[in-house]
Design a protein around this motif. Sequence first.
Motif, PDB file in Angstrom:
ATOM      1  N   TRP A 184       0.845  -1.189   0.000  1.00 54.89           N
ATOM      2  CA  TRP A 184       0.000   0.000   0.000  1.00 54.89           C
ATOM      3  C   TRP A 184       0.881   1.239   0.000  1.00 54.89           C
ATOM      4  O   TRP A 184       2.021   1.209   0.485  1.00 54.89           O
ATOM      5  CB  TRP A 184      -0.871   0.054   1.260  1.00 54.89           C
ATOM      6  CG  TRP A 184      -2.014  -0.921   1.286  1.00 54.89           C
ATOM      7  CD1 TRP A 184      -2.379  -1.795   0.314  1.00 54.89           C
ATOM      8  CD2 TRP A 184      -2.938  -1.094   2.363  1.00 54.89           C
ATOM      9  NE1 TRP A 184      -3.475  -2.518   0.705  1.00 54.89           N
ATOM     10  CE2 TRP A 184      -3.848  -2.114   1.958  1.00 54.89           C
ATOM     11  CE3 TRP A 184      -3.091  -0.517   3.623  1.00 54.89           C
ATOM     12  CZ2 TRP A 184      -4.883  -2.541   2.777  1.00 54.89           C
ATOM     13  CZ3 TRP A 184      -4.138  -0.946   4.432  1.00 54.89           C
ATOM     14  CH2 TRP A 184      -5.020  -1.941   4.009  1.00 54.89           C
ATOM     15  N   ILE A 185       0.343   2.342  -0.519  1.00 53.95           N
ATOM     16  CA  ILE A 185       0.963   3.659  -0.356  1.00 53.95           C
ATOM     17  C   ILE A 185       0.260   4.328   0.819  1.00 53.95           C
ATOM     18  O   ILE A 185      -0.969   4.410   0.859  1.00 53.95           O
ATOM     19  CB  ILE A 185       0.836   4.504  -1.628  1.00 53.95           C
ATOM     20  CG1 ILE A 185       1.655   3.869  -2.762  1.00 53.95           C
ATOM     21  CG2 ILE A 185       1.317   5.940  -1.371  1.00 53.95           C
ATOM     22  CD1 ILE A 185       1.549   4.590  -4.083  1.00 53.95           C
ATOM     23  N   VAL A 186       1.064   4.767   1.792  1.00 52.98           N
ATOM     24  CA  VAL A 186       0.485   5.314   3.022  1.00 52.98           C
ATOM     25  C   VAL A 186       1.099   6.666   3.346  1.00 52.98           C
ATOM     26  O   VAL A 186       2.160   7.044   2.849  1.00 52.98           O
ATOM     27  CB  VAL A 186       0.691   4.352   4.212  1.00 52.98           C
ATOM     28  CG1 VAL A 186      -0.113   3.084   4.024  1.00 52.98           C
ATOM     29  CG2 VAL A 186       2.173   4.030   4.396  1.00 52.98           C
ATOM     30  N   ALA A 187       0.378   7.391   4.219  1.00 50.28           N
ATOM     31  CA  ALA A 187       0.831   8.689   4.707  1.00 50.28           C
ATOM     32  C   ALA A 187       0.340   8.840   6.136  1.00 50.28           C
ATOM     33  O   ALA A 187      -0.449   8.026   6.629  1.00 50.28           O
ATOM     34  CB  ALA A 187       0.276   9.809   3.831  1.00 50.28           C
ATOM     35  N   GLY A 188       0.807   9.887   6.806  1.00 45.90           N
ATOM     36  CA  GLY A 188       0.295  10.188   8.136  1.00 45.90           C
ATOM     37  C   GLY A 188      -1.196  10.492   8.076  1.00 45.90           C
ATOM     38  O   GLY A 188      -1.722  10.943   7.046  1.00 45.90           O
ATOM     39  N   ALA A 189      -1.874  10.255   9.185  1.00 42.16           N
ATOM     40  CA  ALA A 189      -3.337  10.362   9.193  1.00 42.16           C
ATOM     41  C   ALA A 189      -3.851  11.746   8.782  1.00 42.16           C
ATOM     42  O   ALA A 189      -4.940  11.870   8.228  1.00 42.16           O
ATOM     43  CB  ALA A 189      -3.875  10.010  10.579  1.00 42.16           C
ATOM     44  N   GLY A 190      -3.067  12.789   9.006  1.00 48.52           N
ATOM     45  CA  GLY A 190      -3.528  14.138   8.672  1.00 48.52           C
ATOM     46  C   GLY A 190      -3.016  14.653   7.340  1.00 48.52           C
ATOM     47  O   GLY A 190      -3.093  15.867   7.072  1.00 48.52           O
ATOM     48  N   HIS A 191      -2.502  13.776   6.481  1.00 44.49           N
ATOM     49  CA  HIS A 191      -1.911  14.222   5.216  1.00 44.49           C
ATOM     50  C   HIS A 191      -2.972  14.864   4.314  1.00 44.49           C
ATOM     51  O   HIS A 191      -4.095  14.355   4.199  1.00 44.49           O
ATOM     52  CB  HIS A 191      -1.277  13.035   4.491  1.00 44.49           C
ATOM     53  CG  HIS A 191      -0.289  13.444   3.445  1.00 44.49           C
ATOM     54  ND1 HIS A 191      -0.657  13.960   2.209  1.00 44.49           N
ATOM     55  CD2 HIS A 191       1.073  13.422   3.444  1.00 44.49           C
ATOM     56  CE1 HIS A 191       0.419  14.223   1.514  1.00 44.49           C
ATOM     57  NE2 HIS A 191       1.484  13.902   2.219  1.00 44.49           N
ATOM     58  N   PRO A 192      -2.635  15.993   3.649  1.00 40.33           N
ATOM     59  CA  PRO A 192      -3.601  16.680   2.768  1.00 40.33           C
ATOM     60  C   PRO A 192      -4.170  15.799   1.661  1.00 40.33           C
ATOM     61  O   PRO A 192      -5.320  15.981   1.253  1.00 40.33           O
ATOM     62  CB  PRO A 192      -2.771  17.831   2.185  1.00 40.33           C
ATOM     63  CG  PRO A 192      -1.698  18.078   3.188  1.00 40.33           C
ATOM     64  CD  PRO A 192      -1.372  16.736   3.781  1.00 40.33           C
ATOM     65  N   LEU A 193      -3.392  14.841   1.151  1.00 44.98           N
ATOM     66  CA  LEU A 193      -3.881  13.992   0.070  1.00 44.98           C
ATOM     67  C   LEU A 193      -5.038  13.105   0.505  1.00 44.98           C
ATOM     68  O   LEU A 193      -5.868  12.714  -0.310  1.00 44.98           O
ATOM     69  CB  LEU A 193      -2.738  13.127  -0.480  1.00 44.98           C
ATOM     70  CG  LEU A 193      -1.691  13.833  -1.342  1.00 44.98           C
ATOM     71  CD1 LEU A 193      -0.589  12.858  -1.755  1.00 44.98           C
ATOM     72  CD2 LEU A 193      -2.340  14.447  -2.592  1.00 44.98           C
ATOM     73  N   LEU A 194      -5.088  12.783   1.778  1.00 42.34           N
ATOM     74  CA  LEU A 194      -6.181  11.944   2.269  1.00 42.34           C
ATOM     75  C   LEU A 194      -7.499  12.719   2.267  1.00 42.34           C
ATOM     76  O   LEU A 194      -8.560  12.156   1.983  1.00 42.34           O
ATOM     77  CB  LEU A 194      -5.870  11.438   3.681  1.00 42.34           C
ATOM     78  CG  LEU A 194      -4.654  10.511   3.778  1.00 42.34           C
ATOM     79  CD1 LEU A 194      -4.298  10.251   5.239  1.00 42.34           C
ATOM     80  CD2 LEU A 194      -4.931   9.196   3.056  1.00 42.34           C
ATOM     81  N   ALA A 195      -7.395  13.998   2.552  1.00 38.96           N
ATOM     82  CA  ALA A 195      -8.594  14.832   2.535  1.00 38.96           C
ATOM     83  C   ALA A 195      -8.963  15.235   1.116  1.00 38.96           C
ATOM     84  O   ALA A 195     -10.127  15.428   0.786  1.00 38.96           O
ATOM     85  CB  ALA A 195      -8.369  16.084   3.387  1.00 38.96           C
ATOM     86  N   GLY A 196      -7.962  15.317   0.221  1.00 41.69           N
ATOM     87  CA  GLY A 196      -8.205  15.792  -1.135  1.00 41.69           C
ATOM     88  C   GLY A 196      -8.631  14.731  -2.112  1.00 41.69           C
ATOM     89  O   GLY A 196      -8.918  15.025  -3.272  1.00 41.69           O
ATOM     90  N   GLY A 197      -8.634  13.471  -1.693  1.00 40.26           N
ATOM     91  CA  GLY A 197      -9.075  12.395  -2.589  1.00 40.26           C
ATOM     92  C   GLY A 197      -8.149  12.192  -3.766  1.00 40.26           C
ATOM     93  O   GLY A 197      -8.492  12.490  -4.910  1.00 40.26           O
ATOM     94  N   ALA A 198      -6.944  11.668  -3.498  1.00 42.52           N
ATOM     95  CA  ALA A 198      -5.963  11.476  -4.562  1.00 42.52           C
ATOM     96  C   ALA A 198      -6.129  10.161  -5.294  1.00 42.52           C
ATOM     97  O   ALA A 198      -5.317   9.813  -6.129  1.00 42.52           O
ATOM     98  CB  ALA A 198      -4.554  11.540  -3.963  1.00 42.52           C
ATOM     99  N   GLY A 199      -7.187   9.409  -4.988  1.00 42.06           N
ATOM    100  CA  GLY A 199      -7.380   8.125  -5.627  1.00 42.06           C
ATOM    101  C   GLY A 199      -7.387   8.230  -7.143  1.00 42.06           C
ATOM    102  O   GLY A 199      -8.072   9.084  -7.713  1.00 42.06           O
ATOM    103  N   GLY A 200      -6.641   7.349  -7.779  1.00 44.06           N
ATOM    104  CA  GLY A 200      -6.628   7.302  -9.235  1.00 44.06           C
ATOM    105  C   GLY A 200      -5.670   8.278  -9.880  1.00 44.06           C
ATOM    106  O   GLY A 200      -5.607   8.349 -11.100  1.00 44.06           O
ATOM    107  N   ALA A 201      -4.936   9.058  -9.093  1.00 43.70           N
ATOM    108  CA  ALA A 201      -4.046  10.074  -9.660  1.00 43.70           C
ATOM    109  C   ALA A 201      -2.626   9.877  -9.148  1.00 43.70           C
ATOM    110  O   ALA A 201      -2.221  10.481  -8.164  1.00 43.70           O
ATOM    111  CB  ALA A 201      -4.564  11.470  -9.310  1.00 43.70           C
TER     112      ALA A 201
END
Length: 316
Positions: A184-201
Amino acid sequence: MAEKSAGSSWVQVCTSLRFRHLQFLDILGRVRNLRLTAEQMHVTQPAATKILADIEAIFGARLFERLPRDMRPSDLGLFVLRYARATMVEGSRFASEFETLKRGGHGHLTVGAISGSAARLMTEAIQEIHRLRPLLVVKVLEQSSDQLIVWLEEKKLDIMLGRFTQTRHQSLYDYEMLAGETVWIVAGAGHPLLAGGAGGALDALVDWPWILYPPATALRQLFEETFASAGLVVPAGTVETPSFFSAFELLQATPMLSMQPQAIVEKYVDKGLLGRIPVPIRDTMPDYGVITRKGEVPSRSMSEFIGILHQVAGQP
């Protein structure tokens, strides 16, 4: 010194070579100084000079270049030194395990494993082997495959759980497949990409700093292949570490991203400590398995442990 003819057999060398010769070579190979070697062997320097001359006579070749301040091994010398070191390590382990067995124990087993799914298999296998052999001493070393296979060659490991990192390894070691490994590609729980919906990009990840495994590892190769196949430049500004716990701390403290085995990070994602970024990648690495030295007769504990590993991995 003239080299021996091809007719000089290994049996002849073994007949003349003594344990003291190997001990001498091991020390000289480490300190590269005849005086220091003599001190550690508790002999005079002339006696040490004679021991070295006897050894070179046995092999029929000059093994060291005599320099003013040190002794420099030739290519043949380096080859002989590797054998001496491996023999001394093996002898020390033999003596230790013999004493353990004499006292009623079950000996020693040293296993090296990559992180991720292999580490999880190791945990379950150790629990089972200790149920069968409660007095067995198990030593576990966790590292990337490129380092583990060096330790296997040096006989610092009995068994390795990992992958070949060079084609030549296939002729030197036996391999028994255990399982594949999802990443999996992971980041810290508060990473901006998690809120911005980077799925598929995937291209949305290029501008972020990354925590990567070392270059010779399967995870690093998968990372580079993922970006190359998408026509993207591999991101710059990276940190390299084979340690997940170092990566975990960095992921918590920085906006970095990392490609990690699912088996390691899933529980942290479930607890909300990390977040998974669902981008399209070939999310399975090559199989990993049990790697052992070819032609070596395994101990009973080695055979039992390998059998347990296959059971835990669901292999026949």
